[in-house]
Structures are given as structure tokens and as C-alpha cells.
Design an enzyme around this catalytic site. Structure first.
Site, PDB file in Angstrom:
ATOM      1  CB  SER A 167      -8.141   2.367   5.497  1.00 10.76           C
ATOM      2  OG  SER A 167      -6.893   2.877   5.079  1.00 10.76           O
ATOM      3  CG  ASP A 226      -2.798  -2.859   2.353  1.00  6.15           C
ATOM      4  OD1 ASP A 226      -2.600  -1.932   1.540  1.00  6.15           O
ATOM      5  OD2 ASP A 226      -3.636  -2.790   3.267  1.00  6.15           O
ATOM      6  CG  HIS A 229      -5.567  -0.242   1.317  1.00  3.83           C
ATOM      7  ND1 HIS A 229      -5.075  -0.410   2.588  1.00  3.83           N
ATOM      8  CD2 HIS A 229      -6.411   0.820   1.384  1.00  3.83           C
ATOM      9  CE1 HIS A 229      -5.587   0.500   3.385  1.00  3.83           C
ATOM     10  NE2 HIS A 229      -6.409   1.262   2.688  1.00  3.83           N
TER      11      HIS A 229
END
Length: 323
Positions: free
Chosen positions: A140, A268, A296
Site C-alpha cells: 500500500s 481493490d 486491498h
């Protein structure tokens, strides 16, 4: 497994379920044990780095994990990577971005998505202290920072790591930030981040009253509003828009020389599929995996209640070819 075709279990419909289930419900294996080192930074601050203590040869590779926004070595993906590294006989190091190890950092600055200088310093320090080769994974926010570092460093990145992977990285921070501030995302995920980001920023204001507009920060309800008041200006950007634009890794992906895997699920909730890089937007050193499912940093698979080892297994297998 051809991870580009990854599909979640039938009982995990949609990106939201796949994201939340992996973080809260999936099997993560045995709780890791860590050895922590505190490193003094060149600017008078510190970071804490957690090292795996499972058996591994002195000269075995070390995987460096750069965690996501408000993540740590306790994040579900860090625990899963610990198990997989133990199976492969690799060392694992998790450097915590400033303020993420459970203790406030000293300086007014914290960390941000484009902090490639910090990534570079961490990797150089690790290279001096480990016996084997380095590979790196960023998740991320940490994935964008790592990918941006690879683009900034170009050929010089090959001197530090053999390969790198960015998992579920918002490589276009403008698109990702706008997406997180809308609809269900705004109510599901943004409050989770704000619960820790806002108190940390207010603590910085106590260190230096007037550092930013305190009332504006207290009224912030989205990451754009937070970054506009705190993250952008405190870290040298004009505002949130300037920060998101200049810190994004996507414009630099054509400059990458080190083998770099970009793994992004197309469902996502944090990263709109339309913002993902295409083959003509990256260099020949970059491989794109864009499976239809995963959410995600989800990628849970297997029998009920599922596990989260599929992604770490696939990513470390890809990295192993470069060692």
C-alpha cells in the site's frame, strides 16, 4: 498458481469483503516473535526495525517489508510474510515508518507516501548489516514509496536490492485519494485511518503550537483534508494536491531498472482499476500482475475461514528468481 488469475473463495463476494475478511477473519498462523532494533536517523530522529528470529542461515536473503499507512509488524500481511519467510529460510526485516512502532518519533515530521529518501537510507543501512542479498516488498503506502524509490534511483537501485515488489500500492495517489474519500470507502476505511492519524498530528501540534491550523485538522473527515492541513505542508509540499501529485510513483515507472513486480487487484476498494499502470507506462524491468480479485491486501484463499499466505508465497517466489 498463476497469480494474475487469482480468485477469492465464492463466499467472499467483492473487494470490500475480500479486504476486511483478510485483515480480521482469515487464518494468519502462529504469532511471530521479533527482535527490535532502534536506529538513530541522520536528522536526529529514530525508527524501530523488527527482525525475524526464526532459524535462517547467516548468508540467507533478507526480505525488507515497508508497511502501509498506519501499519506495523503486527499487520496481517507482515505476519503472513513472517510465516512464508520462515518456510523459505529467509530473514525478514520490518522497518517502521516514523511514529508507527508504538512510540511517537521525536521530530515534527512523520512519514508519507513518497518518502523515497527514507527508503534509500533504510536499505543502505540494512545492506551494511546483513550477510545475504536484499529483496524488498512494499504494501500500500509502503509500496508506492518503494516503487517511487526504484524510479528515482534507476540503475543505482540494483546496487541495493536484487528485486522488489509493490503490493496494492496506490501508484496514482490523486486517483486513490479521491476514491477513498467517496461513497462507502469514506465511511468504511477513512475513519479507521483518522482514528490514529489525527491524535498523532495533534501531538505534533503540542510540540510546536502553530505548526498547522489545529481547528482545521480537528474538522478533517477525509484523507485529503488531513493531508491538506498536516501531511503535505509539514513534509515540504504546498498542500494535499501538490503532495499527491509529486509523491506518486506512477510517473516514474518508465525509469525503473531493478526487477519490480506491481501487484494490484482490479477490485481493490482503495485503488480504482482505471488508475493502474498499463504495459506502455512502465519499463521493461517492471512486471504487472492485476488479478480480478483480492481487494486491498486481501488475497485470502483456501478452506473456511481461509488464509492469507497465497500472496506472500507468490510474491516471494517471483522475487526468488532474481537471487
Amino acid at each position: 498458481m498463476n497469480f494474475e488469475q487469482f480468485r477469492a473463495p465464492w463466499w467472499q463476494p467483492g473487494g470490500h469483503v475480500q479486504t476486511i475478511w483478510a485483515a480480521l477473519c482469515a487464518r494468519q498462523g502462529q504469532t511471530p516473535a521479533w527482535r527490535r532494533e532502534r536506529w538513530e536517523t541522520p536528522d536526529g530522529d529514530f525508527i524501530d526495525v523488527d527482525f525475524s528470529i526464526h532459524p535462517a542461515d547467516t548468508g540467507a536473503p533478507t526480505l525488507v517489508l515497508f508497511h502501509g499507512l498506519e501499519g506495523s509488524s503486527s499487520s496481517h500481511y507482515a505476519k503472513a510474510l513472517y510465516q512464508v519467510c520462515a518456510q523459505r529460510g529467509w530473514h525478514l526485516a520490518v522497518p517502521h515508518f516514523r511514529g508507527c512502532s508504538g512510540e511517537p518519533n521525536r521530530l515534527l515530521r512523520a512519514y508519507h507516501s513518497g518518502d523515497s529518501d527514507e527508503v534509500d537510507w533504510i536499505l543502505r543501512r540494512l545492506q551494511q548489516g546483513v550477510g545475504g542479498e536484499l529483496v524488498a516488498v512494499g504494501v500500500s503506502l509502503g509500496g508506492n514509496a518503494l516503487a517511487r524509490w526504484a524510479g528515482v534511483q534507476r540503475q543505482a537501485a540494483l546496487e541495493l536490492v536484487k528485486g522488489a515488489a509493490a503490493v496494492c500500492a496506490p501508484l496514482d495517489l490523486v486517483a486513490g485519494g479521491v476514491h477513498l474519500g467517496r461513497g462507502l470507502n469514506r465511511w468504511l476505511y477513512t475513519p479507521m485511518f483518522m482514528r490514529t492519524l489525527v491524535p498523532k498530528a495533534l501531538a505534533k501540534w503540542q510540540q510546536s503550537p502553530g505548526l498547522f491550523d489545529r481547528l482545521r485538522l480537528q474538522r478533517a473527515r477525509t484523507l485529503h483534508e488531513f493531508d491538506d492541513v498536516y501531511t503535505g505542508p509539514v513534509h515540504g509540499f504546498r498542500d494535499a494536491d501538490d503532495y499527491w501529485s509529486r509523491a506518486s510513483a506512477k510517473p516514474l515507472l518508465k525509469q525503473v531498472a531493478v526487477p519490480l513486480l506491481l501487484l494490484n487487484a482490479r477490485n481493490d476498494p482503495f485503488v480504482p482499476a482505471c488508475s493502474l499502470p498499463t504495459p506502455d507506462e512502465v519499463s521493461a524491468a517492471v512486471q504487472l500482475w492485476q488479478p480480478p480479485h483480492g481487494g486491498h491486501v486481501g488475497f485470502a484463499s483456501g478452506a473456511w475461514p481461509a488464509h492469507v499466505h497465497a500472496m506472500p508465497l507468490a510474491v516471494t517466489e517471483w522475487l526468488e528468481q532474481w537471487l
